[in-house]
Design a protein around this motif. Structure first.
Motif, PDB file in Angstrom:
ATOM      1  N   ASP A   1       0.814  -1.221   0.000  1.00 17.23           N
ATOM      2  CA  ASP A   1       0.000   0.000   0.000  1.00 17.23           C
ATOM      3  C   ASP A   1       0.841   1.263   0.000  1.00 17.23           C
ATOM      4  O   ASP A   1       0.306   2.359   0.194  1.00 17.23           O
ATOM      5  CB  ASP A   1      -0.898   0.024   1.246  1.00 17.23           C
ATOM      6  CG  ASP A   1      -1.970  -1.037   1.154  1.00 17.23           C
ATOM      7  OD1 ASP A   1      -2.284  -1.442   0.010  1.00 17.23           O
ATOM      8  OD2 ASP A   1      -2.478  -1.469   2.201  1.00 17.23           O
ATOM      9  N   ALA A   2       2.146   1.133  -0.198  1.00 14.85           N
ATOM     10  CA  ALA A   2       3.027   2.303  -0.098  1.00 14.85           C
ATOM     11  C   ALA A   2       3.785   2.540  -1.391  1.00 14.85           C
ATOM     12  O   ALA A   2       4.204   1.604  -2.080  1.00 14.85           O
ATOM     13  CB  ALA A   2       4.018   2.098   1.041  1.00 14.85           C
ATOM     14  N   VAL A   3       3.942   3.821  -1.732  1.00 14.71           N
ATOM     15  CA  VAL A   3       4.760   4.204  -2.887  1.00 14.71           C
ATOM     16  C   VAL A   3       5.911   5.060  -2.366  1.00 14.71           C
ATOM     17  O   VAL A   3       5.692   6.040  -1.652  1.00 14.71           O
ATOM     18  CB  VAL A   3       3.949   5.032  -3.901  1.00 14.71           C
ATOM     19  CG1 VAL A   3       4.825   5.442  -5.079  1.00 14.71           C
ATOM     20  CG2 VAL A   3       2.734   4.273  -4.388  1.00 14.71           C
ATOM     21  N   THR A   4       7.147   4.680  -2.724  1.00 15.33           N
ATOM     22  CA  THR A   4       8.298   5.500  -2.337  1.00 15.33           C
ATOM     23  C   THR A   4       8.862   6.159  -3.586  1.00 15.33           C
ATOM     24  O   THR A   4       9.304   5.470  -4.516  1.00 15.33           O
ATOM     25  CB  THR A   4       9.395   4.647  -1.672  1.00 15.33           C
ATOM     26  OG1 THR A   4       8.790   3.859  -0.656  1.00 15.33           O
ATOM     27  CG2 THR A   4      10.468   5.527  -1.057  1.00 15.33           C
TER      28      THR A   4
ATOM     29  N   PRO B   1      15.324   3.441  -2.313  1.00 11.77           N
ATOM     30  CA  PRO B   1      14.642   4.691  -2.665  1.00 11.77           C
ATOM     31  C   PRO B   1      14.746   5.692  -1.523  1.00 11.77           C
ATOM     32  O   PRO B   1      14.545   5.337  -0.360  1.00 11.77           O
ATOM     33  CB  PRO B   1      13.194   4.259  -2.908  1.00 11.77           C
ATOM     34  CG  PRO B   1      13.026   2.977  -2.182  1.00 11.77           C
ATOM     35  CD  PRO B   1      14.378   2.333  -2.108  1.00 11.77           C
ATOM     36  N   ALA B   2      15.057   6.938  -1.855  1.00 14.10           N
ATOM     37  CA  ALA B   2      15.390   7.909  -0.798  1.00 14.10           C
ATOM     38  C   ALA B   2      14.224   8.815  -0.413  1.00 14.10           C
ATOM     39  O   ALA B   2      14.285   9.507   0.595  1.00 14.10           O
ATOM     40  CB  ALA B   2      16.565   8.770  -1.273  1.00 14.10           C
ATOM     41  N   GLY B   3      13.119   8.800  -1.212  1.00 11.98           N
ATOM     42  CA  GLY B   3      12.028   9.747  -0.959  1.00 11.98           C
ATOM     43  C   GLY B   3      11.153   9.368   0.230  1.00 11.98           C
ATOM     44  O   GLY B   3      11.332   8.320   0.859  1.00 11.98           O
ATOM     45  N   PHE B   4      10.180  10.245   0.510  1.00 10.75           N
ATOM     46  CA  PHE B   4       9.244  10.002   1.615  1.00 10.75           C
ATOM     47  C   PHE B   4       8.119   9.081   1.156  1.00 10.75           C
ATOM     48  O   PHE B   4       7.497   9.326   0.117  1.00 10.75           O
ATOM     49  CB  PHE B   4       8.662  11.320   2.129  1.00 10.75           C
ATOM     50  CG  PHE B   4       9.683  12.188   2.794  1.00 10.75           C
ATOM     51  CD1 PHE B   4      10.214  11.842   4.041  1.00 10.75           C
ATOM     52  CD2 PHE B   4      10.135  13.341   2.178  1.00 10.75           C
ATOM     53  CE1 PHE B   4      11.171  12.636   4.651  1.00 10.75           C
ATOM     54  CE2 PHE B   4      11.093  14.138   2.778  1.00 10.75           C
ATOM     55  CZ  PHE B   4      11.610  13.787   4.018  1.00 10.75           C
ATOM     56  N   VAL B   5       7.827   8.083   1.945  1.00  7.02           N
ATOM     57  CA  VAL B   5       6.797   7.107   1.590  1.00  7.02           C
ATOM     58  C   VAL B   5       5.422   7.786   1.553  1.00  7.02           C
ATOM     59  O   VAL B   5       5.095   8.593   2.422  1.00  7.02           O
ATOM     60  CB  VAL B   5       6.784   5.946   2.615  1.00  7.02           C
ATOM     61  CG1 VAL B   5       5.692   4.948   2.270  1.00  7.02           C
ATOM     62  CG2 VAL B   5       8.144   5.278   2.675  1.00  7.02           C
ATOM     63  N   THR B   6       4.646   7.459   0.497  1.00  9.71           N
ATOM     64  CA  THR B   6       3.296   8.001   0.335  1.00  9.71           C
ATOM     65  C   THR B   6       2.325   6.829   0.273  1.00  9.71           C
ATOM     66  O   THR B   6       2.679   5.764  -0.252  1.00  9.71           O
ATOM     67  CB  THR B   6       3.209   8.772  -1.003  1.00  9.71           C
ATOM     68  OG1 THR B   6       4.226   9.763  -1.027  1.00  9.71           O
ATOM     69  CG2 THR B   6       1.862   9.432  -1.205  1.00  9.71           C
TER      70      THR B   6
END
Ligand code: DO4
Ligand code: MG
Length: 285
Positions: free
Chosen positions: A21-24, A49-54
């Motif tokens: 259920d998460a996109v990074t 992946p370095a971004g914030f999880v959405t």
């Protein structure tokens, strides 16, 4: 886990890693940009992946095709496709017979990126065609260097009326608004090292009830993926990467045709599913 292209609610777009259920996000902006990278660099970004999880629900998945990416497709790579096309062909059944066993495969331009629709978006059948079918296909995603990055699903929607009238009409049978759906997930090659025995299923619902369903396997592909890719790259370049759809293994038998309101669902084991409602005509009427 898979690579996806997505849009935030404010319209910004990115590519990310979908895990449950998460996109990074990867912060790369577009699929075309990602496909400028080497396979090693894509793998590193995917694994760290370095971004914030959405949350998956907070974004809209888009087709993994943008920029100057193109969609190409192979044809008559499964016996079913050869047999069904020989039945519909008014003028030249033998061309399908000959290409099935020829050294050179049939490869054709299918779509520019801007014309590709994604999961949940309408696909279209042409208003000037009487018999139209979806074509569920395994598709290979190549980076600018020609390396296989991963696999996705393509629906090579086709007019049997127009192609059957004369194979020279193939571009009109294949390339039009709403004629190509791709995605949503690209499963990376390191996660799916052997795509040669994957179940492909397609169902078509009308008024909520199934009107057609079928299943086949990529093990029935009459050519190797490497051979199809090698022919595509022989005399061409794809500076933003390319999606190569590998031909259909399922063709609803004549006189079946898609119609407005139908819903086409395609799934490939290990890759995911692609579902699209059907509209008729360029303006969906
Ligand atoms: O020969 C025309 C196109 C064939 C095709 O799209 C397929 O076999 O999937
Ligand atoms: Mg096809």
């Amino acid at each position: 886990m898979s690579l996806v292209r997505f849009a935030y609610r404010d319209g910004r777009q990115d590519v990310g890693v979908l895990d449950g259920d998460a996109v990074t996000p990867l912060g790369v902006g577009s699929f075309a940009e990602l496909l400028h990278w080497s396979l090693d660099d894509i793998r590193t970004a995917y694994e760290y992946p370095a971004g914030f999880v959405t949350a998956r629900d907070a974004v809209r998945l888009l087709p993994p095709v943008d920029g100057r990416m193109e969609v190409w497709a192979a044809g008559v790579t499964y016996k079913t496709s050869q047999t069904e096309r020989m039945k519909e062909s008014q003028a030249a059944a033998s061309v399908y017979d000959r290409v099935y066993d020829a050294v050179r495969p049939e490869l054709f331009f299918k779509s520019a990126a801007w014309r590709v629709v994604g999961d949940g978006e309408p696909i279209s059948v042409r208003a000037d065609s009487a018999v139209d079918v979806p074509e569920p296909e395994l598709a290979v995603v190549l980076n600018a260097g020609g390396d296989t990055v991963g696999y996705t699903i393509c629906n090579d929607v086709s007019s049997r009326t127009i192609e059957g009238d004369n194979p020279l009409y193939l571009p009109q049978a294949k390339i039009y608004l709403g004629g190509c759906a791709v995605g949503p997930a690209v499963v990376p090659v390191w996660q799916l090292p052997d795509p040669t025995d994957l179940a492909i299923r397609m169902s078509i619902h009308r008024g909520g009830a199934p009107v057609w369903s079928g299943a086949a396997s990529t093990s029935q592909l009459h050519r190797t993926l490497a051979d199809l890719v090698a022919h595509l790259l022989r005399a061409d370049a794809f500076p933003d990467g390319v999606v190569l759809s590998t031909g259909t293994c399922l063709v609803p038998e004549l006189p079946f045709t898609l119609d407005t309101g139908d819903v086409v669902a395609i799934s490939i084991d290990g890759i995911g599913s692609l579902t699209n409602p059907v509209v008729r005509g360029r303006d969906g009427v």
